[in-house]
Design a protein around this motif. Structure first.
Motif: not given
Length: 86
Positions: A17-18, A44-47
């Protein structure tokens, strides 16, 4: 282009999540004075959040070990960030 600039990022955290990303970045700044930043954010990918950026891999590896000890987050890893020309 064959010689796109590349940096070696020490990844401190990968989150979905942001808000989580923003919280991690704020915590790094507050606790350690580290200017963390998002280096990879694909749908759809991790940050991926970098806590340090280096021009060469050797330095990145040495600093990764030092940072792991300093901020007590085991399992930091190095992400090779290829900078695409704007």
């Amino acid at each position: 282009a064959p010689n796109q600039p590349v940096t070696f990022e020490v990844i401190g955290s990968s989150v979905y999540g942001e808000k989580e990303a923003a919280n991690f970045i704020a915590a790094m700044k507050r606790k350690w004075g580290i200017n963390a930043k998002i280096v990879s954010q694909r749908p759809g990918k991790k940050i991926k959040i970098s806590i340090a950026t280096y021009k060469d891999e050797k330095t990145a590896r040495a600093e990764r070990a030092r940072l792991e000890e300093k901020i007590n987050i085991p399992g930091l890893y190095i992400y090779v960030n290829t900078h695409k020309p704007e």
